[in-house]
Design an enzyme around this catalytic site. Sequence first.
Site, PDB file in Angstrom:
ATOM      1  N   LYS A  57     -32.696 -16.233   6.141  1.00 14.44           N
ATOM      2  CA  LYS A  57     -32.490 -14.788   6.006  1.00 14.44           C
ATOM      3  C   LYS A  57     -31.330 -14.490   5.047  1.00 14.44           C
ATOM      4  O   LYS A  57     -31.443 -13.668   4.138  1.00 14.44           O
ATOM      5  CB  LYS A  57     -32.213 -14.203   7.397  1.00 14.44           C
ATOM      6  CG  LYS A  57     -31.759 -12.761   7.433  1.00 14.44           C
ATOM      7  CD  LYS A  57     -32.889 -11.788   7.241  1.00 14.44           C
ATOM      8  CE  LYS A  57     -32.381 -10.365   7.168  1.00 14.44           C
ATOM      9  NZ  LYS A  57     -33.414  -9.411   6.804  1.00 14.44           N
ATOM     10  N   LYS A 111     -23.597  -6.169   4.953  1.00 12.65           N
ATOM     11  CA  LYS A 111     -23.506  -7.035   6.137  1.00 12.65           C
ATOM     12  C   LYS A 111     -24.092  -8.417   5.833  1.00 12.65           C
ATOM     13  O   LYS A 111     -23.476  -9.445   6.098  1.00 12.65           O
ATOM     14  CB  LYS A 111     -24.268  -6.386   7.311  1.00 12.65           C
ATOM     15  CG  LYS A 111     -24.403  -7.296   8.523  1.00 12.65           C
ATOM     16  CD  LYS A 111     -25.369  -6.769   9.575  1.00 12.65           C
ATOM     17  CE  LYS A 111     -25.618  -7.860  10.621  1.00 12.65           C
ATOM     18  NZ  LYS A 111     -26.587  -7.486  11.647  1.00 12.65           N
TER      19      LYS A 111
HETATM   20  P1  NAD Z   1     -29.645  -0.364  15.568  1.00 11.99           P
HETATM   21  O1  NAD Z   1     -28.174  -0.144  15.576  1.00 11.99           O
HETATM   22  O2  NAD Z   1     -30.574   0.765  15.313  1.00 11.99           O
HETATM   23  O3  NAD Z   1     -30.085  -1.024  16.994  1.00 11.99           O
HETATM   24  C1  NAD Z   1     -29.316  -1.941  17.712  1.00 11.99           C
HETATM   25  C2  NAD Z   1     -29.432  -1.573  19.179  1.00 11.99           C
HETATM   26  O4  NAD Z   1     -28.771  -2.562  19.989  1.00 11.99           O
HETATM   27  C3  NAD Z   1     -28.749  -0.225  19.508  1.00 11.99           C
HETATM   28  O5  NAD Z   1     -29.689   0.663  20.092  1.00 11.99           O
HETATM   29  C4  NAD Z   1     -27.641  -0.612  20.468  1.00 11.99           C
HETATM   30  O6  NAD Z   1     -27.356   0.372  21.457  1.00 11.99           O
HETATM   31  C5  NAD Z   1     -28.214  -1.879  21.085  1.00 11.99           C
HETATM   32  N1  NAD Z   1     -27.220  -2.697  21.771  1.00 11.99           N
HETATM   33  C6  NAD Z   1     -25.891  -2.817  21.495  1.00 11.99           C
HETATM   34  N2  NAD Z   1     -25.307  -3.619  22.398  1.00 11.99           N
HETATM   35  C7  NAD Z   1     -26.291  -4.018  23.276  1.00 11.99           C
HETATM   36  C8  NAD Z   1     -26.310  -4.839  24.435  1.00 11.99           C
HETATM   37  N3  NAD Z   1     -25.204  -5.423  24.902  1.00 11.99           N
HETATM   38  N4  NAD Z   1     -27.491  -5.015  25.095  1.00 11.99           N
HETATM   39  C9  NAD Z   1     -28.623  -4.413  24.659  1.00 11.99           C
HETATM   40  N5  NAD Z   1     -28.668  -3.619  23.546  1.00 11.99           N
HETATM   41  C10 NAD Z   1     -27.514  -3.422  22.875  1.00 11.99           C
HETATM   42  O7  NAD Z   1     -29.890  -1.552  14.530  1.00 11.99           O
HETATM   43  P2  NAD Z   1     -31.296  -2.001  13.874  1.00 11.99           P
HETATM   44  O8  NAD Z   1     -31.455  -1.347  12.551  1.00 11.99           O
HETATM   45  O9  NAD Z   1     -32.362  -1.898  14.904  1.00 11.99           O
HETATM   46  O10 NAD Z   1     -30.976  -3.531  13.555  1.00 11.99           O
HETATM   47  C11 NAD Z   1     -30.997  -4.521  14.568  1.00 11.99           C
HETATM   48  C12 NAD Z   1     -30.821  -5.884  13.917  1.00 11.99           C
HETATM   49  O11 NAD Z   1     -31.872  -6.080  12.969  1.00 11.99           O
HETATM   50  C13 NAD Z   1     -29.514  -6.054  13.138  1.00 11.99           C
HETATM   51  O12 NAD Z   1     -29.024  -7.348  13.355  1.00 11.99           O
HETATM   52  C14 NAD Z   1     -29.927  -5.826  11.693  1.00 11.99           C
HETATM   53  O13 NAD Z   1     -29.088  -6.503  10.773  1.00 11.99           O
HETATM   54  C15 NAD Z   1     -31.320  -6.419  11.696  1.00 11.99           C
HETATM   55  N6  NAD Z   1     -32.222  -5.891  10.674  1.00 11.99           N
HETATM   56  C16 NAD Z   1     -32.270  -4.550  10.418  1.00 11.99           C
HETATM   57  C17 NAD Z   1     -33.121  -4.074   9.413  1.00 11.99           C
HETATM   58  C18 NAD Z   1     -33.213  -2.607   9.123  1.00 11.99           C
HETATM   59  O14 NAD Z   1     -33.797  -2.249   8.080  1.00 11.99           O
HETATM   60  N7  NAD Z   1     -32.686  -1.729   9.971  1.00 11.99           N
HETATM   61  C19 NAD Z   1     -33.929  -4.983   8.686  1.00 11.99           C
HETATM   62  C20 NAD Z   1     -33.897  -6.330   8.993  1.00 11.99           C
HETATM   63  C21 NAD Z   1     -33.020  -6.791   9.992  1.00 11.99           C
END
Ligand code: NAD
Length: 292
Positions: free
Chosen positions: A162, A237
């Site tokens: 990744k 990030k």
């Molecule tokens: P987001 O912030 O929308 O969602 C993350 C969720 O995790 C939040 O709802 C938060 O409340 C929850 N969370 C925090 N602490 C927690 C805990 N202790 N237990 C359970 N849930 C908890 O972020 P996202 O965009 O959904 O991204 C999630 C992951 O995917 C990240 O690591 C990001 O780098 C990766 N990612 C995101 C994208 C994108 O385009 N958004 C693309 C590829 C990868």
Amino acid sequence: MKIGFFGLGNMGGPMASNLARAGHELTGYDPVGTTAEGVVAAQSATEAVAGQDVVITMLPNGKILRDVYDEIVGHGAQGALFVDCSTVDVDSALHAHARARAAGIDSLDAPVSGGISGAAAGTLTFMVGGDATAYARAVPLFDIMGQKAVHCGADGTGQAAKICNNMILGISMIGVCEAFALADRLGLDRQKMFDVASTSSGSCWALNSYCPAPGVGPKSPADNGYNPGFAAELMLKDLMLSQAAAEVVNAPTPLGAAAAAFYQAFVDHGGRGRDFSAVLPRLTEMKRGEEP
Ligand code: NAD
């Protein structure tokens, strides 16, 4: 299968809903109370783990992943499979694997690409590290949430794939934006620059599939006011993660380091919340030698 899902955010919510729609029994946990269609909300982390065949995590960063695994692995059923789909540093991924293994639980690091639209459409790509047997168990779930999965090798290699991929993307997007900004000042029409470079040795995904110039090439966030798409701070990030990993293994990444510094300055100076391709309008305003 009975599946516990941690982190029902932009990515996790639609991924969990797709699994529920395919007939699996989903229990979700998110501390801010977010819910997802078809997913039963658990009141606590331990409630979301107990008795599940599979536990999937989609969390913001490595620190939270470590905390969550430290809290939940002891409550996982013997023989359960834990799959982490978050993008985190390789060390945190290895920590999660070690905690799971010590508790007799199979585990995979399985970060994704494809963004929010891919999560909603079930067209993500999974890059997966961990044992082949654990991978084989997870493939039917990857098939629901995504269109492609690659078993990259041992623990941590999913995260390695990744961050290496996104290091290429960050570097190449800056390169494509620099080329358009230079073309502007040389009096070369953007469409002509695209017609030449997209069919020549300058072709790459950032240019051909995600062109940062509005009205040129296929539809992209540039055609939507640079609303993300893939936000600049998420690219930052991932570039910071590749820099941290390169530091640990003493790998030279001069352009990766330059791209990380570039996106840091861009995010600090107005780029936050904009698509990572909005580097192009910023470059068109800048003078040579100026900070982004
Ligand atoms: P987001 O912030 O929308 O969602 C993350 C969720 O995790 C939040 O709802 C938060 O409340 C929850 N969370 C925090 N602490 C927690 C805990 N202790 N237990 C359970 N849930 C908890 O972020 P996202 O965009 O959904 O991204 C999630 C992951 O995917 C990240 O690591 C990001 O780098 C990766 N990612 C995101 C994208 C994108 O385009 N958004 C693309 C590829 C990868």
